[in-house]
Design a protein around this motif. Structure first.
Motif, PDB file in Angstrom:
ATOM      1  N   LYS A 248      -1.603  -4.235  -4.369  1.00  0.00           N
ATOM      2  CA  LYS A 248      -2.562  -5.283  -4.023  1.00  0.00           C
ATOM      3  C   LYS A 248      -1.999  -6.177  -2.912  1.00  0.00           C
ATOM      4  O   LYS A 248      -2.690  -6.483  -1.936  1.00  0.00           O
ATOM      5  CB  LYS A 248      -2.889  -6.115  -5.260  1.00  0.00           C
ATOM      6  CG  LYS A 248      -3.803  -7.278  -5.015  1.00  0.00           C
ATOM      7  CD  LYS A 248      -3.984  -8.076  -6.298  1.00  0.00           C
ATOM      8  CE  LYS A 248      -4.733  -9.360  -6.065  1.00  0.00           C
ATOM      9  NZ  LYS A 248      -4.834 -10.158  -7.301  1.00  0.00           N
ATOM     10  N   LEU A 249      -0.742  -6.583  -3.067  1.00  0.00           N
ATOM     11  CA  LEU A 249      -0.111  -7.434  -2.052  1.00  0.00           C
ATOM     12  C   LEU A 249       0.020  -6.711  -0.716  1.00  0.00           C
ATOM     13  O   LEU A 249      -0.162  -7.310   0.345  1.00  0.00           O
ATOM     14  CB  LEU A 249       1.253  -7.913  -2.540  1.00  0.00           C
ATOM     15  CG  LEU A 249       1.214  -8.907  -3.701  1.00  0.00           C
ATOM     16  CD1 LEU A 249       2.623  -9.171  -4.216  1.00  0.00           C
ATOM     17  CD2 LEU A 249       0.525 -10.195  -3.294  1.00  0.00           C
ATOM     18  N   LYS A 250       0.318  -5.433  -0.766  1.00  0.00           N
ATOM     19  CA  LYS A 250       0.395  -4.628   0.457  1.00  0.00           C
ATOM     20  C   LYS A 250      -0.961  -4.608   1.153  1.00  0.00           C
ATOM     21  O   LYS A 250      -1.057  -4.806   2.362  1.00  0.00           O
ATOM     22  CB  LYS A 250       0.849  -3.211   0.108  1.00  0.00           C
ATOM     23  CG  LYS A 250       0.887  -2.269   1.280  1.00  0.00           C
ATOM     24  CD  LYS A 250       1.313  -0.894   0.795  1.00  0.00           C
ATOM     25  CE  LYS A 250       1.182   0.158   1.845  1.00  0.00           C
ATOM     26  NZ  LYS A 250       1.561   1.481   1.316  1.00  0.00           N
ATOM     27  N   TYR A 251      -2.026  -4.374   0.394  1.00  0.00           N
ATOM     28  CA  TYR A 251      -3.377  -4.345   0.958  1.00  0.00           C
ATOM     29  C   TYR A 251      -3.731  -5.700   1.571  1.00  0.00           C
ATOM     30  O   TYR A 251      -4.228  -5.774   2.695  1.00  0.00           O
ATOM     31  CB  TYR A 251      -4.391  -3.960  -0.113  1.00  0.00           C
ATOM     32  CG  TYR A 251      -5.813  -4.097   0.363  1.00  0.00           C
ATOM     33  CD1 TYR A 251      -6.363  -3.167   1.235  1.00  0.00           C
ATOM     34  CD2 TYR A 251      -6.598  -5.174  -0.028  1.00  0.00           C
ATOM     35  CE1 TYR A 251      -7.663  -3.292   1.700  1.00  0.00           C
ATOM     36  CE2 TYR A 251      -7.894  -5.314   0.435  1.00  0.00           C
ATOM     37  CZ  TYR A 251      -8.418  -4.374   1.286  1.00  0.00           C
ATOM     38  OH  TYR A 251      -9.705  -4.507   1.760  1.00  0.00           O
ATOM     39  N   ILE A 252      -3.447  -6.774   0.852  1.00  0.00           N
ATOM     40  CA  ILE A 252      -3.752  -8.119   1.354  1.00  0.00           C
ATOM     41  C   ILE A 252      -2.973  -8.409   2.642  1.00  0.00           C
ATOM     42  O   ILE A 252      -3.519  -8.972   3.592  1.00  0.00           O
ATOM     43  CB  ILE A 252      -3.469  -9.181   0.263  1.00  0.00           C
ATOM     44  CG1 ILE A 252      -4.492  -9.038  -0.864  1.00  0.00           C
ATOM     45  CG2 ILE A 252      -3.489 -10.589   0.842  1.00  0.00           C
ATOM     46  CD1 ILE A 252      -4.163  -9.839  -2.113  1.00  0.00           C
TER      47      ILE A 252
ATOM     48  N   LYS B  12      -7.107   2.418  -1.099  1.00  0.00           N
ATOM     49  CA  LYS B  12      -7.192   3.559  -2.008  1.00  0.00           C
ATOM     50  C   LYS B  12      -6.000   3.573  -2.964  1.00  0.00           C
ATOM     51  O   LYS B  12      -6.160   3.804  -4.161  1.00  0.00           O
ATOM     52  CB  LYS B  12      -7.252   4.870  -1.230  1.00  0.00           C
ATOM     53  CG  LYS B  12      -7.384   6.099  -2.116  1.00  0.00           C
ATOM     54  CD  LYS B  12      -7.352   7.374  -1.333  1.00  0.00           C
ATOM     55  CE  LYS B  12      -7.508   8.593  -2.191  1.00  0.00           C
ATOM     56  NZ  LYS B  12      -6.820   8.628  -3.459  1.00  0.00           N
ATOM     57  N   GLU B  13      -4.808   3.298  -2.429  1.00  0.00           N
ATOM     58  CA  GLU B  13      -3.606   3.249  -3.258  1.00  0.00           C
ATOM     59  C   GLU B  13      -3.756   2.187  -4.353  1.00  0.00           C
ATOM     60  O   GLU B  13      -3.430   2.431  -5.520  1.00  0.00           O
ATOM     61  CB  GLU B  13      -2.405   2.928  -2.376  1.00  0.00           C
ATOM     62  CG  GLU B  13      -1.089   2.804  -3.112  1.00  0.00           C
ATOM     63  CD  GLU B  13       0.032   2.419  -2.172  1.00  0.00           C
ATOM     64  OE1 GLU B  13       0.632   1.351  -2.400  1.00  0.00           O
ATOM     65  OE2 GLU B  13       0.306   3.160  -1.209  1.00  0.00           O
ATOM     66  N   TRP B  14      -4.265   1.033  -3.988  1.00  0.00           N
ATOM     67  CA  TRP B  14      -4.479  -0.049  -4.952  1.00  0.00           C
ATOM     68  C   TRP B  14      -5.461   0.389  -6.036  1.00  0.00           C
ATOM     69  O   TRP B  14      -5.219   0.197  -7.232  1.00  0.00           O
ATOM     70  CB  TRP B  14      -4.959  -1.286  -4.198  1.00  0.00           C
ATOM     71  CG  TRP B  14      -5.252  -2.498  -5.028  1.00  0.00           C
ATOM     72  CD1 TRP B  14      -4.795  -2.788  -6.277  1.00  0.00           C
ATOM     73  CD2 TRP B  14      -6.075  -3.594  -4.651  1.00  0.00           C
ATOM     74  NE1 TRP B  14      -5.283  -4.008  -6.700  1.00  0.00           N
ATOM     75  CE2 TRP B  14      -6.071  -4.520  -5.716  1.00  0.00           C
ATOM     76  CE3 TRP B  14      -6.812  -3.891  -3.510  1.00  0.00           C
ATOM     77  CZ2 TRP B  14      -6.783  -5.706  -5.667  1.00  0.00           C
ATOM     78  CZ3 TRP B  14      -7.507  -5.085  -3.469  1.00  0.00           C
ATOM     79  CH2 TRP B  14      -7.491  -5.978  -4.533  1.00  0.00           C
ATOM     80  N   ARG B  15      -6.596   0.993  -5.627  1.00  0.00           N
ATOM     81  CA  ARG B  15      -7.590   1.475  -6.602  1.00  0.00           C
ATOM     82  C   ARG B  15      -7.005   2.531  -7.530  1.00  0.00           C
ATOM     83  O   ARG B  15      -7.260   2.520  -8.741  1.00  0.00           O
ATOM     84  CB  ARG B  15      -8.817   2.047  -5.882  1.00  0.00           C
ATOM     85  CG  ARG B  15      -9.719   1.001  -5.260  1.00  0.00           C
ATOM     86  CD  ARG B  15     -11.061   1.590  -4.821  1.00  0.00           C
ATOM     87  NE  ARG B  15     -10.989   2.991  -4.460  1.00  0.00           N
ATOM     88  CZ  ARG B  15     -11.032   3.480  -3.218  1.00  0.00           C
ATOM     89  NH1 ARG B  15     -11.159   2.672  -2.202  1.00  0.00           N
ATOM     90  NH2 ARG B  15     -10.973   4.779  -2.995  1.00  0.00           N
ATOM     91  N   ASP B  16      -6.217   3.450  -6.957  1.00  0.00           N
ATOM     92  CA  ASP B  16      -5.596   4.497  -7.775  1.00  0.00           C
ATOM     93  C   ASP B  16      -4.654   3.895  -8.810  1.00  0.00           C
ATOM     94  O   ASP B  16      -4.608   4.342  -9.963  1.00  0.00           O
ATOM     95  CB  ASP B  16      -4.828   5.489  -6.893  1.00  0.00           C
ATOM     96  CG  ASP B  16      -5.737   6.348  -6.031  1.00  0.00           C
ATOM     97  OD1 ASP B  16      -6.961   6.381  -6.279  1.00  0.00           O
ATOM     98  OD2 ASP B  16      -5.208   6.989  -5.087  1.00  0.00           O
TER      99      ASP B  16
END
Length: 91
Positions: free
Chosen positions: A54-58, A25-29
């Motif tokens: 993005k890197l955090k999500y990955i 969600k953070e990445w999308r925001d």
């Protein structure tokens, strides 16, 4: 948010999935912010911020996959041991 003081093994699958969901969600925001930024300085900031998210999500996705693989292997081993005990007591 996942605290790095707490070891990964202390997290339940639900905790890890929730952290992964929040990171996505953070990445999308941050992508949305990038798409609406018009000032060149804000665009640069938005790019770096979006890439960090993005890197955090990955990273969290990779950790979740590793955790699932390890948890699955432990469960499989426990089931095999249980089955072997049942076979030796009944056979």
């Amino acid at each position: 948010m996942m605290s790095f003081k707490k070891k990964e093994k202390d997290y339940s699958r639900d905790d890890m999935l929730e952290n992964l969901r929040l990171a996505h969600k953070e990445w999308r925001d941050k992508e949305s912010f990038f798409e609406t930024a018009t000032d060149p300085d804000l665009i640069d900031y938005a790019i770096y911020d979006m890439e960090a998210s993005k890197l955090k999500y990955i990273y969290l996705l990779k950790k979740m996959k590793e955790w699932d693989k390890e948890a699955g292997a432990v469960l499989q081993q426990e089931l095999e041991e249980k089955n072997n005990k049942n076979i030796s007591t009944h056979g």
